[in-house]
Motif scaffolding. Structure first.
Motif, PDB file in Angstrom:
ATOM      1  N   ARG A 194       0.763  -0.953   0.043  1.00 36.53           N
ATOM      2  CA  ARG A 194       0.016  -0.189  -0.557  1.00 36.53           C
ATOM      3  C   ARG A 194       1.071   1.680  -0.042  1.00 36.53           C
ATOM      4  N   TYR A 195       2.226   1.281   0.716  1.00 40.56           N
ATOM      5  CA  TYR A 195       2.765   2.284   0.653  1.00 40.56           C
ATOM      6  C   TYR A 195       3.616   2.866  -0.795  1.00 40.56           C
ATOM      7  N   VAL A 196       3.619   1.451  -1.731  1.00 40.90           N
ATOM      8  CA  VAL A 196       4.312   1.602  -2.786  1.00 40.90           C
ATOM      9  C   VAL A 196       3.390   2.408  -3.412  1.00 40.90           C
ATOM     10  N   ALA A 197       2.004   1.693  -3.498  1.00 44.51           N
ATOM     11  CA  ALA A 197       0.974   1.828  -4.262  1.00 44.51           C
ATOM     12  C   ALA A 197       0.473   3.601  -3.873  1.00 44.51           C
TER      13      ALA A 197
ATOM     14  N   ALA B 247      -7.522   7.175  -1.529  1.00 48.70           N
ATOM     15  CA  ALA B 247      -6.237   6.367  -1.188  1.00 48.70           C
ATOM     16  C   ALA B 247      -6.247   6.122  -0.025  1.00 48.70           C
ATOM     17  N   PHE B 248      -8.024   6.560   1.122  1.00 57.11           N
ATOM     18  CA  PHE B 248      -8.394   6.090   2.285  1.00 57.11           C
ATOM     19  C   PHE B 248      -8.948   4.778   2.062  1.00 57.11           C
ATOM     20  N   SER B 249      -9.696   5.078   0.850  1.00 54.73           N
ATOM     21  CA  SER B 249     -10.263   3.423   0.463  1.00 54.73           C
ATOM     22  C   SER B 249      -9.496   2.779   0.039  1.00 54.73           C
ATOM     23  N   THR B 250      -8.091   2.485  -0.727  1.00 51.25           N
ATOM     24  CA  THR B 250      -7.579   1.407  -1.057  1.00 51.25           C
ATOM     25  C   THR B 250      -7.094   0.299   0.710  1.00 51.25           C
ATOM     26  N   CYS B 251      -6.361   1.751   1.502  1.00 53.60           N
ATOM     27  CA  CYS B 251      -6.263   1.167   2.548  1.00 53.60           C
ATOM     28  C   CYS B 251      -7.290   1.309   3.867  1.00 53.60           C
TER      29      CYS B 251
END
Length: 327
Positions: free
Chosen positions: A122-125, A237-241
């Protein structure tokens, strides 16, 4: 393993969750449902992420391995626990106990580092989207997984072999619903200081190193999100995490509650409840969290179910035509 273990101790007796006979049938039904949902959910995630072309990204690669470990360590414990609800004496053979402990340690250790690998993904994405496919290439992902599984297997074999090479006393009653390391060590006659030290060092290293990766990854993700100018970009971004953060909080929260509380606060009942949560409940919740909160997974599920319905309808139509024409 020494002859003392092989000749004197052939089996253990598991105390189980409760000695109240009235609760045996309701608990059996409850945990059977939980385990069946866990198996169906994790198998569904494994199949969907393997067959659907839209789910062949690095994130779903790690999600598939999370589902494999969830299914594996819950199966190492769950079926035997269910059987023990309906039998008179909760026995587990010596070698079954060895196997159960080895598989449980291997897959629970794997889960710790898969969760941290997903955080790094998730950090890299989010922080390096242009280099995402390069950094998280297929080769990199497989190298990570091979190292992870080899290390988990090493930890499992080291702990299991050393425990079962110790001399057990006459008492063979395990005060748990599976062959937990600490419960087994309480049955050992010889000095367990060295073994307890090894378990503590390995557990501390695994927990702290994996949690550190998670915390650093999400700290950098949070900084990157706060720097975004677009509100829509921040929300995306929040939703992907979101799904992964929920999994992280549940998994690490349970382990912290289980192992970080003062020794004086520990009790057999609270330890059993916490163990139930991370051996059966979390493996059930993980696929539900990812399928309910993730649009890609829901779309893949609907598409797969639609294809299956289409195949079955065509098959039934074909057979009805055959019967109509007397073929």
């Amino acid at each position: 393993m020494d002859k003392h273990n092989l000749t004197v101790l052939n089996e253990f007796i598991l105390m189980g969750l409760t000695d109240c006979h009235k609760l045996q049938v309701p608990l059996f039904g409850l945990f059977l449902i939980i385990y069946m949902i866990s198996v169906a959910g994790n198998l569904g995630i494994i199949i969907l992420t393997k067959t659907d072309s839209r789910l062949r990204t690095p994130m779903y690669f790690f999600l598939r391995h999370l589902a494999i470990t969830d299914l594996s360590y819950s199966t190492a414990v769950g079926p035997k626990m269910l059987v023990n609800f309906v039998v008179d004496e909760n026995k587990i053979s010596y070698y079954f106990c060895v196997t159960q402990l080895a598989f449980f340690i291997m897959f629970i250790t794997s889960e710790l580092f898969i969760v941290s690998a997903m955080s790094y993904d998730r950090y890299v994405a989010i922080c390096n989207p242009l280099f995402y496919t390069v950094v998280m290439s297929q080769r990199t992902r497989w190298v990570l997984m091979v190292i992870l599984y080899l290390y988990s297997t090493f930890v499992s074999l080291l702990v299991t072999i050393k425990i079962f090479n110790l001399s057990f006393c006459g008492n063979n009653v395990i005060t748990h619903f599976y062959g937990d390391t600490l419960a087994l060590l309480s049955l050992v006659c010889s000095n367990t200081y060295e073994m307890e030290l090894i378990i503590f060092i390995l557990a501390a290293f695994n927990f702290i190193s994996s949690l550190l990766i998670v915390l650093v990854s999400y700290l950098l993700v949070l900084i990157a999100i706060l720097r975004m100018n677009s509100a829509e970009g921040r929300h995306k971004a929040f939703s992907t995490c979101g799904s992964h953060l929920t999994v992280v909080v549940l998994f690490y929260g349970t382990l912290i509650f289980m192992y970080m509380q003062p020794k004086s606060s520990h009790s057999s009942d609270t330890d059993k409840v916490a163990s139930i949560f991370y051996t059966l409940v979390i493996p059930m919740l993980n696929p539900l969290i990812y399928s309910l909160r993730n649009k890609d997974v829901k779309y893949a599920l609907h598409r797969t179910l639609g294809q299956l319905c289409s195949v079955f309808s065509q098959s039934s139509l074909y057979h009805s035509h055959k019967s109509h024409y007397g073929l």
